[in-house]
Design a protein around this motif. Structure first.
Motif, mmCIF file in Angstrom:
data_model
loop_
_atom_site.group_PDB
_atom_site.id
_atom_site.type_symbol
_atom_site.label_atom_id
_atom_site.label_comp_id
_atom_site.label_asym_id
_atom_site.label_seq_id
_atom_site.Cartn_x
_atom_site.Cartn_y
_atom_site.Cartn_z
ATOM 1 N N ARG A 87 0.840 -1.214 0.000
ATOM 2 C CA ARG A 87 0.000 0.000 0.000
ATOM 3 C C ARG A 87 0.870 1.257 0.000
ATOM 4 O O ARG A 87 0.580 2.226 -0.717
ATOM 5 C CB ARG A 87 -0.945 0.005 1.206
ATOM 6 N N ILE A 88 1.937 1.235 0.802
ATOM 7 C CA ILE A 88 2.850 2.379 0.848
ATOM 8 C C ILE A 88 3.462 2.602 -0.528
ATOM 9 O O ILE A 88 3.554 3.741 -1.002
ATOM 10 C CB ILE A 88 3.941 2.164 1.924
ATOM 11 N N ASP A 89 3.877 1.531 -1.175
ATOM 12 C CA ASP A 89 4.485 1.631 -2.510
ATOM 13 C C ASP A 89 3.510 2.268 -3.501
ATOM 14 O O ASP A 89 3.897 3.140 -4.292
ATOM 15 C CB ASP A 89 4.921 0.238 -2.973
ATOM 16 N N ARG A 90 2.247 1.844 -3.458
ATOM 17 C CA ARG A 90 1.240 2.437 -4.354
ATOM 18 C C ARG A 90 1.051 3.925 -4.053
ATOM 19 O O ARG A 90 0.961 4.754 -4.958
ATOM 20 C CB ARG A 90 -0.091 1.694 -4.237
ATOM 21 N N ASP A 91 0.983 4.245 -2.746
ATOM 22 C CA ASP A 91 0.793 5.647 -2.362
ATOM 23 C C ASP A 91 1.994 6.500 -2.761
ATOM 24 O O ASP A 91 1.837 7.648 -3.196
ATOM 25 C CB ASP A 91 0.535 5.756 -0.859
ATOM 26 N N GLN A 92 3.209 5.953 -2.614
ATOM 27 C CA GLN A 92 4.408 6.683 -3.033
ATOM 28 C C GLN A 92 4.363 6.958 -4.535
ATOM 29 O O GLN A 92 4.679 8.070 -4.977
ATOM 30 C CB GLN A 92 5.673 5.884 -2.694
ATOM 31 N N ALA A 93 3.975 5.955 -5.307
ATOM 32 C CA ALA A 93 3.893 6.133 -6.761
ATOM 33 C C ALA A 93 2.883 7.220 -7.116
ATOM 34 O O ALA A 93 3.126 8.051 -8.014
ATOM 35 C CB ALA A 93 3.528 4.816 -7.438
ATOM 36 N N ALA A 94 1.766 7.243 -6.410
ATOM 37 C CA ALA A 94 0.741 8.257 -6.674
ATOM 38 C C ALA A 94 1.277 9.655 -6.353
ATOM 39 O O ALA A 94 1.068 10.601 -7.138
ATOM 40 C CB ALA A 94 -0.510 7.972 -5.853
ATOM 41 N N GLN A 95 1.977 9.802 -5.235
ATOM 42 C CA GLN A 95 2.521 11.119 -4.869
ATOM 43 C C GLN A 95 3.628 11.545 -5.834
ATOM 44 O O GLN A 95 3.731 12.715 -6.184
ATOM 45 C CB GLN A 95 3.034 11.104 -3.429
ATOM 46 N N ARG A 96 4.439 10.599 -6.279
ATOM 47 C CA ARG A 96 5.474 10.925 -7.266
ATOM 48 C C ARG A 96 4.830 11.373 -8.589
ATOM 49 O O ARG A 96 5.358 12.240 -9.291
ATOM 50 C CB ARG A 96 6.384 9.730 -7.497
ATOM 51 N N GLY A 97 3.691 10.753 -8.905
ATOM 52 C CA GLY A 97 2.960 11.166 -10.105
ATOM 53 C C GLY A 97 2.467 12.598 -10.000
ATOM 54 O O GLY A 97 2.528 13.362 -10.969
ATOM 55 N N VAL A 98 1.989 12.980 -8.823
ATOM 56 C CA VAL A 98 1.551 14.362 -8.597
ATOM 57 C C VAL A 98 2.728 15.308 -8.785
ATOM 58 O O VAL A 98 2.616 16.354 -9.437
ATOM 59 C CB VAL A 98 0.937 14.514 -7.179
ATOM 60 N N LEU A 99 3.885 14.940 -8.208
ATOM 61 C CA LEU A 99 5.073 15.797 -8.319
ATOM 62 C C LEU A 99 5.590 15.886 -9.754
ATOM 63 O O LEU A 99 6.123 16.914 -10.162
ATOM 64 C CB LEU A 99 6.185 15.280 -7.396
ATOM 65 N N ALA A 100 5.445 14.807 -10.520
ATOM 66 C CA ALA A 100 5.957 14.783 -11.892
ATOM 67 C C ALA A 100 5.049 15.527 -12.871
ATOM 68 O O ALA A 100 5.489 15.904 -13.958
ATOM 69 C CB ALA A 100 6.128 13.334 -12.346
ATOM 70 N N ASP A 101 3.803 15.735 -12.477
ATOM 71 C CA ASP A 101 2.849 16.391 -13.365
ATOM 72 C C ASP A 101 3.123 17.899 -13.394
ATOM 73 O O ASP A 101 3.021 18.579 -12.368
ATOM 74 C CB ASP A 101 1.428 16.121 -12.882
ATOM 75 N N ALA A 102 3.456 18.422 -14.566
ATOM 76 C CA ALA A 102 3.787 19.844 -14.710
ATOM 77 C C ALA A 102 2.583 20.738 -14.401
ATOM 78 O O ALA A 102 2.754 21.916 -14.081
ATOM 79 C CB ALA A 102 4.292 20.116 -16.135
ATOM 80 N N LYS A 103 1.388 20.204 -14.466
ATOM 81 C CA LYS A 103 0.184 21.005 -14.227
ATOM 82 C C LYS A 103 -0.186 21.100 -12.745
ATOM 83 O O LYS A 103 -1.124 21.802 -12.388
ATOM 84 C CB LYS A 103 -0.990 20.395 -14.998
ATOM 85 N N THR A 104 0.543 20.399 -11.892
ATOM 86 C CA THR A 104 0.222 20.395 -10.459
ATOM 87 C C THR A 104 0.496 21.766 -9.858
ATOM 88 O O THR A 104 1.579 22.343 -10.051
ATOM 89 C CB THR A 104 1.062 19.334 -9.717
ATOM 90 N N GLN A 105 -0.488 22.296 -9.133
ATOM 91 C CA GLN A 105 -0.344 23.581 -8.454
ATOM 92 C C GLN A 105 0.688 23.458 -7.334
ATOM 93 O O GLN A 105 0.883 22.380 -6.773
ATOM 94 C CB GLN A 105 -1.696 24.013 -7.861
#
Length: 197
Positions: A134-152
């Motif tokens: 679960r932690i691994d999935r959550d880490q991947a999701a947060q990294r995705g947020v950080l990698a998205d150039a459109k993230t505020q």
């Protein structure tokens, strides 16, 4: 497609699989299985799956419903007793716990503590590994947020904080897994058994 829609679809799929599993599980034995039953072997198998001897009543009811009579209770009970000898060990308890199974106190008093020692350790490792996934999935999701150039920026800051917490949680869980593996070694379990997933 939004994450909420994907999540809703995934949950709906899980619910359908669960319902199908319940329907499939309604019949303990088919008519042909009842007619060809080796009751001693069924007792042994049921014990090795942690089922109580009372499971015979479910088998008998399924056979009666299929129009087949003639449950061999003495053979079943002898097989069940034989199965418990193999099941009620520290190794089997550990394996049972590793698979995330629920123990229903089927072992006799004289072997219960041995089984439960292995079971608790296996179940702990199973649960820790589930948590790590679960932690691994959550880490991947947060990294995705950080990698998205459109993230505020506010969302980016929140994702970075969450990722730091998840990294800390991961280190803690990995340490707990290491400790549990040391306990497994102390119980005499081989390293090949430690990988509960």
């Amino acid at each position: 497609m939004t994450t909420d829609k994907i999540s809703l679809r995934a949950r709906s799929g899980v619910h359908l699989l669960f319902a199908a599993g319940l329907l499939a599980g309604c019949s303990v034995m088919s008519k042909s299985e009842c007619q060809q039953a080796d009751w001693r072997e069924l007792g042994r198998q049921d014990a090795s799956e942690g089922r109580a001897p009372s499971y015979l009543a479910d088998r008998a009811a399924a056979c009666a419903k299929a129009g087949v009579q003639g449950v061999d209770t003495p053979a079943y009970m002898a097989g069940h007793a034989q199965g418990l000898l193999a099941f009620c060990t520290v190794e089997a308890g550990f394996d049972f716990g590793c698979r995330g199974r629920t123990y229903r106190r089927t072992c006799p008093a004289e072997s219960r503590a041995v089984f439960q020692g292995g079971y608790r350790l296996g179940k702990d490792l199973h649960d820790l590994n589930q948590r790590l996934e679960r932690i691994d999935r959550d880490q991947a999701a947060q990294r995705g947020v950080l990698a998205d150039a459109k993230t505020q920026q506010a969302d980016r800051d929140a994702a970075a904080r969450q990722l730091r917490q998840l990294d800390s949680d991961e280190a803690s869980v990995r340490h707990s897994i290491w400790l549990a593996e040391q306990d497994a070694r102390d119980l005499g379990l081989s390293p090949a058994r430690w990988w509960c997933r």
